[in-house]
Design a protein around this motif. Structure first.
Motif, PDB file in Angstrom:
ATOM      1  N   GLU A   1      -2.407  -1.208   6.094  1.00 53.37           N
ATOM      2  CA  GLU A   1      -3.048  -2.244   5.283  1.00 53.37           C
ATOM      3  C   GLU A   1      -3.363  -1.722   3.885  1.00 53.37           C
ATOM      4  OE1 GLU A   1      -3.202  -5.347   5.996  1.00 53.37           O
ATOM      5  OE2 GLU A   1      -2.360  -4.988   7.985  1.00 53.37           O
ATOM      6  N   PHE A   2      -3.764  -0.465   3.802  1.00 58.28           N
ATOM      7  CA  PHE A   2      -4.019   0.139   2.497  1.00 58.28           C
ATOM      8  C   PHE A   2      -2.744   0.136   1.656  1.00 58.28           C
ATOM      9  CE2 PHE A   2      -3.998   3.832  -0.336  1.00 58.28           C
ATOM     10  CZ  PHE A   2      -5.164   3.622  -1.059  1.00 58.28           C
ATOM     11  N   GLU A   3      -1.624   0.458   2.263  1.00 64.25           N
ATOM     12  CA  GLU A   3      -0.349   0.463   1.540  1.00 64.25           C
ATOM     13  C   GLU A   3       0.033  -0.946   1.098  1.00 64.25           C
ATOM     14  OE1 GLU A   3       3.092   1.823  -0.290  1.00 64.25           O
ATOM     15  OE2 GLU A   3       1.275   2.860   0.365  1.00 64.25           O
ATOM     16  N   ALA A   4      -0.198  -1.942   1.940  1.00 64.13           N
ATOM     17  CA  ALA A   4       0.099  -3.327   1.575  1.00 64.13           C
ATOM     18  C   ALA A   4      -0.751  -3.770   0.386  1.00 64.13           C
ATOM     19  CB  ALA A   4      -0.146  -4.250   2.772  1.00 64.13           C
ATOM     20  N   ILE A   5      -2.032  -3.417   0.404  1.00 64.35           N
ATOM     21  CA  ILE A   5      -2.922  -3.755  -0.713  1.00 64.35           C
ATOM     22  C   ILE A   5      -2.462  -3.056  -1.989  1.00 64.35           C
ATOM     23  CG2 ILE A   5      -5.287  -3.529  -1.582  1.00 64.35           C
ATOM     24  CD1 ILE A   5      -6.193  -3.767   1.392  1.00 64.35           C
ATOM     25  N   THR A   6      -2.067  -1.796  -1.853  1.00 61.77           N
ATOM     26  CA  THR A   6      -1.610  -1.019  -3.006  1.00 61.77           C
ATOM     27  C   THR A   6      -0.392  -1.673  -3.656  1.00 61.77           C
ATOM     28  OG1 THR A   6      -2.417   1.058  -2.060  1.00 61.77           O
ATOM     29  CG2 THR A   6      -0.740   1.218  -3.769  1.00 61.77           C
ATOM     30  N   GLN A   7       0.594  -2.026  -2.849  1.00 58.58           N
ATOM     31  CA  GLN A   7       1.825  -2.602  -3.387  1.00 58.58           C
ATOM     32  C   GLN A   7       1.576  -3.998  -3.981  1.00 58.58           C
ATOM     33  OE1 GLN A   7       4.514  -0.797  -3.846  1.00 58.58           O
ATOM     34  NE2 GLN A   7       3.365   0.880  -2.870  1.00 58.58           N
ATOM     35  N   ALA A   8       0.714  -4.782  -3.331  1.00 58.96           N
ATOM     36  CA  ALA A   8       0.385  -6.105  -3.862  1.00 58.96           C
ATOM     37  C   ALA A   8      -0.335  -5.990  -5.197  1.00 58.96           C
ATOM     38  CB  ALA A   8      -0.475  -6.868  -2.854  1.00 58.96           C
ATOM     39  N   ALA A   9      -1.254  -5.044  -5.300  1.00 58.44           N
ATOM     40  CA  ALA A   9      -1.997  -4.846  -6.547  1.00 58.44           C
ATOM     41  C   ALA A   9      -1.069  -4.409  -7.666  1.00 58.44           C
ATOM     42  CB  ALA A   9      -3.098  -3.811  -6.333  1.00 58.44           C
ATOM     43  N   LYS A  10      -0.143  -3.522  -7.357  1.00 57.04           N
ATOM     44  CA  LYS A  10       0.804  -3.046  -8.368  1.00 57.04           C
ATOM     45  C   LYS A  10       1.673  -4.188  -8.886  1.00 57.04           C
ATOM     46  CE  LYS A  10       1.221   1.767  -6.805  1.00 57.04           C
ATOM     47  NZ  LYS A  10       0.729   2.360  -8.070  1.00 57.04           N
ATOM     48  N   LEU A  11       2.161  -5.032  -7.983  1.00 55.13           N
ATOM     49  CA  LEU A  11       3.014  -6.145  -8.407  1.00 55.13           C
ATOM     50  C   LEU A  11       2.227  -7.158  -9.235  1.00 55.13           C
ATOM     51  CD1 LEU A  11       5.692  -7.643  -8.422  1.00 55.13           C
ATOM     52  CD2 LEU A  11       5.057  -8.671  -6.222  1.00 55.13           C
ATOM     53  N   ALA A  12       1.012  -7.492  -8.785  1.00 53.15           N
ATOM     54  CA  ALA A  12       0.198  -8.455  -9.537  1.00 53.15           C
ATOM     55  C   ALA A  12      -0.072  -7.951 -10.943  1.00 53.15           C
ATOM     56  CB  ALA A  12      -1.113  -8.717  -8.793  1.00 53.15           C
ATOM     57  N   TYR A  13      -0.403  -6.675 -11.052  1.00 55.15           N
ATOM     58  CA  TYR A  13      -0.655  -6.068 -12.369  1.00 55.15           C
ATOM     59  C   TYR A  13       0.604  -6.103 -13.228  1.00 55.15           C
ATOM     60  CZ  TYR A  13      -1.968  -2.581 -15.862  1.00 55.15           C
ATOM     61  OH  TYR A  13      -2.231  -1.938 -17.038  1.00 55.15           O
TER      62      TYR A  13
END
Length: 237
Positions: free
Chosen positions: A169-181
């Motif tokens: 879940e941490f990895e999913a949040i990380t990748q989602a945050a990177k894409l949104a940014y």
């Protein structure tokens, strides 16, 4: 340092349990700001189980940091938002029977309806955040309808009972945050975060704000609201 938005819905929940006037969410808002919070979050639900219309109106008058209004994407709520003019509207899914918000908004599946709501709020000069799962397709859909922010739903991360699940879940949040940014949207996060699990997320630099309610109010019962907010701020530093 990431910003902290404190959700004070549970102050109003306690008040509504007895049908009186105490504790007062407005007094809580003042204390939260004095303790160093960067904003206040309230969810005006259809059933008015905690925050009331009067609370929202008065909070708009006294909040000096940022007032974030969580609400469903329906016409009645849009009318209220256009009148009150919060600093940010966060669109969330809402079910009457749920104890708390159970998941993210399906932006990809409800694109037309949500896009109309976003456009109406933008026309009034109100920025919009979408509360969504850390899913890349939902991030892309949020970008397509011109959301200013996404708030990543951290419930699955917070509720993980095994380290392997938490890591995923941490990895999913990380990748989602990177894409949104990368797509130009601000990134917030919230749901289920507490004094034990929030620190790890601060290693994701794209997340600029954490919106936390229940754990802070629960901690405040033991140590006071001022101390509870300060302790959470320290974890975000």
């Amino acid at each position: 340092m990431a910003r902290l938005g404190v959700n004070i819905d549970h102050i109003a929940t306690l008040r509504q349990a007895r049908g009186g006037t105490d504790p007062d969410p407005l007094a809580a808002a003042v204390l939260v700001e004095l303790a160093g919070a960067d904003g206040l979050v309230v969810h005006l639900r259809e059933d008015r189980r905690h925050i009331q219309d009067r609370d929202l109106t008065l909070l708009r008058e006294i909040v000096r940091t940022k007032l974030d209004l969580e609400m469903a994407a329906d016409d009645a709520m849009v009318k209220i938002a256009l009148t009150v003019k919060p600093d940010l509207v966060t669109l969330v899914p809402e079910k009457r029977q749920e104890l708390t918000t159970e998941g993210g908004l399906d932006v990809a599946g409800l694109k037309e309806r949500i896009q109309t709501t976003v456009a109406m709020l933008h026309d009034a000069g109100i920025p919009v955040s979408l509360f969504i799962e850390p899913d890349l397709n939902q991030i892309k859909a949020a970008h397509k309808i011109a959301a200013d922010f996404v708030e990543l739903h951290t419930g699955r991360y917070a509720n993980a009972t095994k380290s392997k699940e938490a890591d995923a879940e941490f990895e999913a949040i990380t990748q989602a945050a990177k894409l949104a940014y990368k797509l130009g949207m601000g990134v917030n996060a919230g749901h289920g975060l507490n004094y034990r699990n929030v620190a790890r997320l601060t290693h994701i630099p794209e997340i600029v704000e954490y919106n936390i309610g229940h754990s802070i109010i629960a901690r405040a019962v033991l140590v006071g609201l001022d101390q509870a907010v300060k302790e959470m701020k320290a974890l975000l530093s």
